[in-house]
Design an enzyme around this catalytic site. Sequence first.
Site, PDB file in Angstrom:
ATOM      1  N   SER A 134       0.810  -1.223   0.000  1.00 27.77           N
ATOM      2  CA  SER A 134       0.000   0.000   0.000  1.00 27.77           C
ATOM      3  C   SER A 134       0.844   1.274   0.000  1.00 27.77           C
ATOM      4  O   SER A 134       0.334   2.351  -0.315  1.00 27.77           O
ATOM      5  CB  SER A 134      -0.944  -0.001   1.208  1.00 27.77           C
ATOM      6  OG  SER A 134      -0.217  -0.207   2.395  1.00 27.77           O
ATOM      7  N   ASP A 355      -3.064   6.250  11.739  1.00 29.41           N
ATOM      8  CA  ASP A 355      -2.170   5.738  10.689  1.00 29.41           C
ATOM      9  C   ASP A 355      -0.909   6.592  10.616  1.00 29.41           C
ATOM     10  O   ASP A 355      -0.928   7.710  10.106  1.00 29.41           O
ATOM     11  CB  ASP A 355      -2.904   5.738   9.340  1.00 29.41           C
ATOM     12  CG  ASP A 355      -2.043   5.196   8.203  1.00 29.41           C
ATOM     13  OD1 ASP A 355      -0.849   4.906   8.424  1.00 29.41           O
ATOM     14  OD2 ASP A 355      -2.573   5.068   7.075  1.00 29.41           O
ATOM     15  N   HIS A 358       1.271   5.284   6.428  1.00 31.83           N
ATOM     16  CA  HIS A 358       1.084   5.863   5.093  1.00 31.83           C
ATOM     17  C   HIS A 358       1.314   7.372   5.141  1.00 31.83           C
ATOM     18  O   HIS A 358       1.650   7.909   6.195  1.00 31.83           O
ATOM     19  CB  HIS A 358      -0.316   5.511   4.577  1.00 31.83           C
ATOM     20  CG  HIS A 358      -0.499   4.032   4.450  1.00 31.83           C
ATOM     21  ND1 HIS A 358      -1.095   3.267   5.429  1.00 31.83           N
ATOM     22  CD2 HIS A 358      -0.121   3.178   3.477  1.00 31.83           C
ATOM     23  CE1 HIS A 358      -1.071   1.994   5.068  1.00 31.83           C
ATOM     24  NE2 HIS A 358      -0.484   1.914   3.887  1.00 31.83           N
TER      25      HIS A 358
END
Length: 378
Positions: A134, A355, A358
């Site tokens: 990702s 998160d 990312h």
Amino acid sequence: MDSLITRSCSSSNSLFFIALLVFFSHLSFASCSDHHDLESFRGILKRESTKWRKQKQTCDVYQGSWVLDDSYPLYDSLDCPFIRKEFDCIKYGRPDRFYLKYKWQPNDCDLPRFDGIDFLTRLKGKKIMFVGDSVSLNQWQSLLCLLHASVPRSNITQENNGSVSSMIFQDYGVSVMLFSSHYLVDIEEEDIGRVLKLDSLKNGELWKEMDVVIFNTWLWWYRSGPKQPWDYVQDGESILKDMDRMEAFRKGLTTWAKWVNSCVNPTKTKVIFQGISPSHYNGTEWNEPDVTNCGKETQPINGSSYPSGLPRAAYVVKDVLSQIEKPVHLLDITTLSQLRKDGHPSSYNAFRGMDCTHWCIAGVQDTWNQLLYAFLIS
Ligand SMILES: *[C@@H]1O[C@H](CO)[C@@H](O)[C@H](O)[C@H]1NC(C)=O
Ligand SMILES: *[C@@H]1O[C@H](CO)[C@@H](O)[C@H](O)[C@H]1NC(C)=O
Ligand SMILES: *[C@@H]1O[C@H](CO)[C@@H](O)[C@H](O)[C@H]1NC(C)=O
Ligand SMILES: *[C@@H]1O[C@H](CO)[C@@H](O)[C@H](O)[C@H]1NC(C)=O
């Protein structure tokens, strides 16, 4: 293992070259609506890139620091139609804006400005693919936003096929693609369950047809419990329930390295490996031992070095890459991204989960793509 890899890359190269020639000759006759603008643009860019090539010889673009620059960000994320809910920080309420205002400044040179029209013109008729987890998806979306901001009215079409998502800039014939692969090596469904095969890489057929490929794998190697997408790991002849994860990473990456050595045609394909993307859950790394995530971070770390140094995996990457005989460029984004504890979505995403792995779009990965561009034009 070698024979497995070699067998998997013995398709008809010559046929492909003929197809490519036909494709190019077709394209050079195609008309382009931006033609006149482009001619004058190209003159300027040619001078820019000559200047850049001269400068670059003595400059390590990955050594530097983050400086405020009012002309940043390079685009308004609210105008980019490609951003997934995970990375669309402003849309999901991120209140601070400093993180958008930083430019990467190498110590010994200036990076060329990202120019989407030049990027698309140089890659006319070609295919560029991100292969990985990702973090690759994240970088792919940043590149799409950067390009879209340069040609907002151009015809961009989407195609999805299995593990591959493609965005095609029709006016340039450029495909910007993503191949989802957690480990680069294979996971196969067998009688005993899902087996992660450290010695097997079967998806290379498609990868070696690309003109530019940017590989990445790391995030999943330490996953365990219900998030681990395999039941056994196969190392040579042994099938194991588990093994040292760093060793597994090294072995998987080495299989990929062997594939590059035996399968990639370097006159066709430029191979790039994206360095380890750091996360920010451990404040001890940046001298704030009480901090356990990136939730309150709004400023980068000042200067050029990260207090805790490089993660171990970054040394494994350098070591494995040094054993590849064919040209492979390390997009060495680890340190510069370590400095950006402020660059993650934290809770500003559709899922509200914390998160710190990312990156917000717009944001840090626009710089990765700027570095990618600088490499491609040098
Ligand atoms: C965009 O390109 C596709 C493929 O060439 C074409 O089928 C489609 O009609 C184009 N759309 C527009 C709005 O020009
Ligand atoms: C999807 O990918 C498969 C395998 O690469 C290929 O055979 C097939 O033609 C593709 N389908 C489309 C619609 O592009
Ligand atoms: C946090 O980072 C420090 C310094 O690198 C390290 O010694 C420590 O083990 C890390 N803590 C955790 C929970 O990973
Ligand atoms: C960062 O370093 C520069 C130069 O050493 C200094 O002028 C500036 O005040 C520092 N900023 C912060 C936030 O520490």
